[in-house]
Design a protein around this motif. Structure first.
Motif, PDB file in Angstrom:
ATOM      1  N   MET A   1       0.834  -1.199   0.000  1.00 52.65           N
ATOM      2  CA  MET A   1       0.000   0.000   0.000  1.00 52.65           C
ATOM      3  C   MET A   1       0.868   1.249   0.000  1.00 52.65           C
ATOM      4  N   LEU A   2       1.954   1.198   0.778  1.00 56.42           N
ATOM      5  CA  LEU A   2       2.865   2.329   0.877  1.00 56.42           C
ATOM      6  C   LEU A   2       3.589   2.566  -0.446  1.00 56.42           C
ATOM      7  N   ARG A   3       4.028   1.487  -1.072  1.00 53.51           N
ATOM      8  CA  ARG A   3       4.713   1.592  -2.359  1.00 53.51           C
ATOM      9  C   ARG A   3       3.772   2.118  -3.442  1.00 53.51           C
ATOM     10  N   ALA A   4       2.532   1.681  -3.410  1.00 54.96           N
ATOM     11  CA  ALA A   4       1.562   2.138  -4.402  1.00 54.96           C
ATOM     12  C   ALA A   4       1.301   3.628  -4.273  1.00 54.96           C
ATOM     13  N   GLN A   5       1.404   4.133  -3.057  1.00 51.68           N
ATOM     14  CA  GLN A   5       1.165   5.549  -2.807  1.00 51.68           C
ATOM     15  C   GLN A   5       2.353   6.402  -3.222  1.00 51.68           C
ATOM     16  N   ASN A   6       3.568   5.875  -3.023  1.00 49.82           N
ATOM     17  CA  ASN A   6       4.765   6.652  -3.338  1.00 49.82           C
ATOM     18  C   ASN A   6       5.903   5.711  -3.695  1.00 49.82           C
ATOM     19  N   LEU A   7       6.151   5.548  -4.984  1.00 49.70           N
ATOM     20  CA  LEU A   7       7.200   4.634  -5.442  1.00 49.70           C
ATOM     21  C   LEU A   7       8.591   5.155  -5.119  1.00 49.70           C
ATOM     22  N   SER A   8       8.730   6.464  -4.903  1.00 49.51           N
ATOM     23  CA  SER A   8      10.053   7.047  -4.649  1.00 49.51           C
ATOM     24  C   SER A   8      10.472   6.965  -3.186  1.00 49.51           C
ATOM     25  N   LEU A   9       9.584   6.502  -2.319  1.00 55.42           N
ATOM     26  CA  LEU A   9       9.898   6.439  -0.897  1.00 55.42           C
ATOM     27  C   LEU A   9      11.002   5.432  -0.625  1.00 55.42           C
ATOM     28  N   ASP A  10      12.042   5.872   0.074  1.00 55.64           N
ATOM     29  CA  ASP A  10      13.145   5.005   0.489  1.00 55.64           C
ATOM     30  C   ASP A  10      12.884   4.595   1.928  1.00 55.64           C
ATOM     31  N   LEU A  11      12.407   3.368   2.114  1.00 60.40           N
ATOM     32  CA  LEU A  11      11.928   2.926   3.426  1.00 60.40           C
ATOM     33  C   LEU A  11      12.938   2.021   4.115  1.00 60.40           C
ATOM     34  N   GLY A  12      13.247   2.332   5.358  1.00 57.39           N
ATOM     35  CA  GLY A  12      14.085   1.474   6.187  1.00 57.39           C
ATOM     36  C   GLY A  12      13.281   0.969   7.370  1.00 57.39           C
ATOM     37  N   ILE A  13      13.307  -0.341   7.609  1.00 55.45           N
ATOM     38  CA  ILE A  13      12.530  -0.953   8.694  1.00 55.45           C
ATOM     39  C   ILE A  13      13.472  -1.463   9.775  1.00 55.45           C
ATOM     40  N   ARG A  14      13.157  -1.179  11.030  1.00 59.90           N
ATOM     41  CA  ARG A  14      13.913  -1.681  12.183  1.00 59.90           C
ATOM     42  C   ARG A  14      12.950  -2.439  13.074  1.00 59.90           C
ATOM     43  N   GLU A  15      13.166  -3.743  13.222  1.00 58.56           N
ATOM     44  CA  GLU A  15      12.319  -4.567  14.086  1.00 58.56           C
ATOM     45  C   GLU A  15      13.046  -4.794  15.404  1.00 58.56           C
ATOM     46  N   ALA A  16      12.425  -4.395  16.508  1.00 58.96           N
ATOM     47  CA  ALA A  16      13.061  -4.528  17.821  1.00 58.96           C
ATOM     48  C   ALA A  16      11.997  -4.381  18.902  1.00 58.96           C
ATOM     49  N   LEU A  17      12.382  -4.699  20.136  1.00 54.25           N
ATOM     50  CA  LEU A  17      11.470  -4.555  21.264  1.00 54.25           C
ATOM     51  C   LEU A  17      11.200  -3.069  21.533  1.00 54.25           C
ATOM     52  N   THR A  18      10.108  -2.808  22.219  1.00 54.52           N
ATOM     53  CA  THR A  18       9.649  -1.434  22.423  1.00 54.52           C
ATOM     54  C   THR A  18      10.707  -0.532  23.026  1.00 54.52           C
ATOM     55  N   ASP A  19      11.377  -0.974  24.100  1.00 52.95           N
ATOM     56  CA  ASP A  19      12.354  -0.121  24.768  1.00 52.95           C
ATOM     57  C   ASP A  19      13.457   0.316  23.815  1.00 52.95           C
TER      58      ASP A  19
END
Length: 321
Positions: free
Chosen positions: A113-131
């Motif tokens: 959905m995010l890519r469809a909205q903006n193909l130029s977005l450079d997205l970085g994901i960080r998965e970690a615990l809340t703290d």
């Protein structure tokens, strides 16, 4: 001589590391270079900022005072950069943190959905615990984080996204043995010896314990499971029961066909998931836009779960029956 942002960043690193060598590594400079900058800072201010010991550094009263100001200055600089970067709304480079009990379920729905909205977005994901995510957010390594609310942090802006209700998951035999009272299953009535939770540090475990009115040492938590997928695989084979968020239902039942799921009686236990950002970071449309998109993705998953396992009872057509 004026105080520079480089000197302030070096000083903050030194205050946090309490060692010149470790601070230099953090800032990717040589130890002598960092030491020179700290001495120049002290000379400019006319005050000793740190007490130098063989293996340690201790802040002086003047150092503690400067640290408070330095952190505030660096936070304002991050806010200024954010303001310039997000002038045109959701675009450019976005660093998003997500807790592990959400990332593998929500992101596969939200990212297209995010890519469809903006193909130029450079997205970085960080998965970690809340703290860990909240530390990275406060220090500018993340732009936003998707966590369970409330965070209790006054320096953050929270945007509520959706409610994610908890289901009870186990093998057909384990779930069947619970019976079906008129009021449904209540969390507090569960046997602690049959309940498996994620390892300490996961907010989902803390929330499950809270709704069950249990303490961690009263449950079978010695397995050290770090993912919902591991827990679901175990309970599907008869090794106890666990809490399963609605957003994880479709994925985990597909991965573990023997997994049987029931709803709790009303009011169902649930968590509120939300998006947070630094309060000093301006929202020129990017935060609101991202929150709305993530909320839509969450609503899709929870709607699927509520159609598959109706609130009125167990859907016998679902896998694992």
């Amino acid at each position: 001589m004026n105080i520079t942002l480089r000197q302030l960043s070096y000083f903050i690193a030194l205050a946090e590391a309490r060692n010149f060598g470790r601070a230099a590594e953090t800032m990717h400079v040589s130890q002598p270079a960092l030491s020179v900058q700290i001495r120049e800072l002290e000379a400019t201010l006319g005050a000793q900022l740190v007490e130098r010991k063989p293996r340690d550094v201790v802040l002086t009263p003047a150092g503690h005072d400067l640290l408070r100001h330095a952190r505030r200055v660096m936070e304002e600089m991050r806010a200024l950069k954010d303001s310039a970067r997000w002038q045109s709304g959701l675009g450019g480079r976005l660093s998003l943190g997500v807790i592990p009990t959400v990332a593998p379920y929500l992101l596969p729905v939200a990212l297209p959905m995010l890519r469809a909205q903006n193909l130029s977005l450079d997205l970085g994901i960080r998965e970690a615990l809340t703290d860990r995510l909240l530390v990275d957010l406060a220090e500018g390594r993340l732009d936003a984080a998707l966590v369970a609310l409330p965070t209790g942090r006054v320096d953050l802006v929270e945007r509520d996204l959706f409610e994610d209700r908890f289901l009870l998951a186990g093998s057909a035999a384990q779930i069947g043995a619970l019976g079906a009272g008129a009021e449904g299953i209540r969390p507090a009535a569960l046997d602690p010896d049959r309940l498996l939770l994620l390892e300490e540090g996961h907010c989902l475990s803390d929330q499950a314990l809270e709704v069950c009115a249990m303490k961690r040492d009263a449950t079978r938590v010695d397995l050290g499971a770090s993912s919902l997928a591991t827990l679901c695989g175990l309970v599907a084979e008869g090794f106890g029961l666990t809490f399963l968020p609605e957003i994880a239902l479709q994925s985990e039942q597909s991965a573990s066909p023997g997994l049987t799921v029931r709803r709790f009686g009303a009011p169902e236990p649930a968590r509120r998931l939300g998006l947070v950002r630094r309060r000093l970071s301006r929202d020129d449309g990017w935060f609101t836009g991202l929150a709305e998109l993530l909320a839509e993705a969450g609503d899709r998953l929870t709607a699927h779960a509520r159609a598959r396992i109706p609130v009125e009872g167990l859907d016998n057509s679902a896998p694992g029956r």
